[in-house]
Design an enzyme around this catalytic site. Structure first.
Site, PDB file in Angstrom:
ATOM      1  N   LYS A 198       0.975  -1.102   0.076  1.00 25.60           N
ATOM      2  CA  LYS A 198      -0.054  -0.037  -0.043  1.00 25.60           C
ATOM      3  C   LYS A 198       0.929   1.352  -0.005  1.00 25.60           C
ATOM      4  O   LYS A 198       0.629   1.915  -0.987  1.00 25.60           O
ATOM      5  CB  LYS A 198      -0.822  -0.081   1.094  1.00 25.60           C
ATOM      6  CG  LYS A 198      -1.836  -1.247   1.519  1.00 25.60           C
ATOM      7  CD  LYS A 198      -2.787  -1.081   2.462  1.00 25.60           C
ATOM      8  CE  LYS A 198      -1.872  -1.238   3.938  1.00 25.60           C
ATOM      9  NZ  LYS A 198      -1.699  -2.326   4.219  1.00 25.60           N
ATOM     10  N   ARG A 218      -9.402   1.106   9.212  1.00 22.91           N
ATOM     11  CA  ARG A 218      -9.153  -0.430   9.204  1.00 22.91           C
ATOM     12  C   ARG A 218     -10.143  -0.894   9.724  1.00 22.91           C
ATOM     13  O   ARG A 218     -10.058  -2.034  10.364  1.00 22.91           O
ATOM     14  CB  ARG A 218      -7.829  -0.277   9.956  1.00 22.91           C
ATOM     15  CG  ARG A 218      -6.638  -0.473   9.071  1.00 22.91           C
ATOM     16  CD  ARG A 218      -5.405  -0.350   9.719  1.00 22.91           C
ATOM     17  NE  ARG A 218      -4.282  -1.087   9.049  1.00 22.91           N
ATOM     18  CZ  ARG A 218      -3.001  -0.462   8.691  1.00 22.91           C
ATOM     19  NH1 ARG A 218      -3.014   0.583   8.477  1.00 22.91           N
ATOM     20  NH2 ARG A 218      -2.300  -1.161   8.434  1.00 22.91           N
ATOM     21  N   ARG A 262      11.816  -6.593   4.990  1.00 21.38           N
ATOM     22  CA  ARG A 262      11.769  -5.242   5.513  1.00 21.38           C
ATOM     23  C   ARG A 262      12.432  -5.416   6.727  1.00 21.38           C
ATOM     24  O   ARG A 262      13.408  -4.366   7.070  1.00 21.38           O
ATOM     25  CB  ARG A 262      10.515  -4.734   5.471  1.00 21.38           C
ATOM     26  CG  ARG A 262      10.563  -3.186   5.760  1.00 21.38           C
ATOM     27  CD  ARG A 262       9.152  -2.635   5.282  1.00 21.38           C
ATOM     28  NE  ARG A 262       8.109  -3.172   6.186  1.00 21.38           N
ATOM     29  CZ  ARG A 262       6.807  -2.716   6.276  1.00 21.38           C
ATOM     30  NH1 ARG A 262       6.838  -1.924   5.357  1.00 21.38           N
ATOM     31  NH2 ARG A 262       6.167  -3.103   7.057  1.00 21.38           N
ATOM     32  N   ARG A 306      12.111  -2.690  11.618  1.00 23.66           N
ATOM     33  CA  ARG A 306      10.785  -2.068  11.894  1.00 23.66           C
ATOM     34  C   ARG A 306      10.221  -2.997  13.085  1.00 23.66           C
ATOM     35  O   ARG A 306      10.324  -4.217  13.082  1.00 23.66           O
ATOM     36  CB  ARG A 306       9.941  -1.985  10.813  1.00 23.66           C
ATOM     37  CG  ARG A 306       9.105  -0.401  10.597  1.00 23.66           C
ATOM     38  CD  ARG A 306       8.254  -0.596   9.467  1.00 23.66           C
ATOM     39  NE  ARG A 306       7.084  -0.800   9.690  1.00 23.66           N
ATOM     40  CZ  ARG A 306       5.820  -0.819   8.737  1.00 23.66           C
ATOM     41  NH1 ARG A 306       6.085  -0.018   7.827  1.00 23.66           N
ATOM     42  NH2 ARG A 306       4.758  -1.321   9.227  1.00 23.66           N
ATOM     43  N   ARG A 308      -0.649  -9.312  12.949  1.00 30.15           N
ATOM     44  CA  ARG A 308      -1.139  -8.289  12.237  1.00 30.15           C
ATOM     45  C   ARG A 308      -2.029  -8.800  11.200  1.00 30.15           C
ATOM     46  O   ARG A 308      -3.107  -8.310  10.576  1.00 30.15           O
ATOM     47  CB  ARG A 308       0.052  -7.601  11.517  1.00 30.15           C
ATOM     48  CG  ARG A 308       0.597  -6.481  12.292  1.00 30.15           C
ATOM     49  CD  ARG A 308       2.111  -6.041  12.001  1.00 30.15           C
ATOM     50  NE  ARG A 308       1.948  -5.076  10.833  1.00 30.15           N
ATOM     51  CZ  ARG A 308       2.816  -5.125  10.027  1.00 30.15           C
ATOM     52  NH1 ARG A 308       4.207  -5.558  10.314  1.00 30.15           N
ATOM     53  NH2 ARG A 308       2.904  -4.216   9.105  1.00 30.15           N
TER      54      ARG A 308
END
Ligand code: B4P
Length: 187
Positions: A13, A88, A127, A133, A144
């Site tokens: 996204k 969301r 990532r 992160r 998630r």
């Protein structure tokens, strides 16, 4: 154009939103980016968000809604915007509808990036290695994805019923997906 981009964590996204917003000349508003910026600067909002964010949970609606309501009053969002990662939850959908209705506006299109779970897990673990992160650990990614499936995926039905949902295959390279989005939006 008033546009949303939706899809599971790691669907791309944020990656795609940067280019689409440039093409359409509208601001890219990412609630995830706003939280990360506030966490980096250790603001009160950042500290509040971190307790949820680093467990893979959603930040409470009242916090997230307040941020979006404020951001949509900025001058650059007058003629359109691309919201990335918001709404969301159904409460966020209803809140967004309300604040737009006060300005006689509504969401015109919703882009859904579809993708297979093993591909998103691989992207997010990559990532994690590159950026570190805090929400990209295997355990938090699983959480998630669960939260997305239970709280966010059902919202797509709501937008489908409004006939504004456009599904785009999020598999393939960044430029391939960008091409598919541009075709879908006719831009
Ligand atoms: P977000 O920041 O929205 O994070 P995301 O879902 O992981 O990202 P995205 O799908 O944008 O993936 P990206 O392009 O980065 O949310 C993070 C957290 O913030 C949430 O868990 C929650 O706690 C909080 N939050 C945010 N909004 C909220 C809300 N509305 N309500 C409550 N809480 C909220 O891509 C992922 C990776 O894949 C990148 O490394 C990218 O380089 C790579 N990639 C992208 N496209 C690729 C491609 N085509 N091929 C290969 N790799 C690709």
């Amino acid at each position: 154009m008033r546009l949303l981009i939706m899809g599971p964590p790691g669907a791309g996204k944020g990656t795609q939103a940067v280019n689409i917003s440039k093409t359409l000349n509208i601001p890219h508003i990412s609630t995830g980016d706003i939280f990360r910026e506030n966490m980096k600067n250790e603001t009160a909002l950042g500290l509040e968000a971190k307790a949820f964010y680093d467990k893979g949970m959603y930040v409470p609606d009242e916090v997230t809604n307040r941020i979006v309501e404020d951001r949509l009053t900025w001058d650059d969002a007058k003629n359109g915007f691309l919201l990335d990662g918001y709404p969301r939850t159904i409460e966020q959908v209803n809140f967004l509808d309300q604040i737009l209705a006060q300005k006689s506006q509504k969401i015109e299109k919703v882009l859904e990036l579809t993708i297979d779970v093993p591909v998103v897990v691989a992207r997010l673990l990559k990532r994690a290695q590159e950026q570190g992160r805090i929400d990209d650990t295997k355990e938090v990614i699983t959480k998630r994805l669960e939260v997305y499936a239970s709280s966010t995926a059902p919202l797509l039905t709501e937008y489908k019923n409004r006939s504004i949902l456009i599904k785009v295959d999020g598999m393939g390279s960044v430029s391939e997906v960008e091409g598919k989005i541009k075709t879908a939006l006719s831009v």
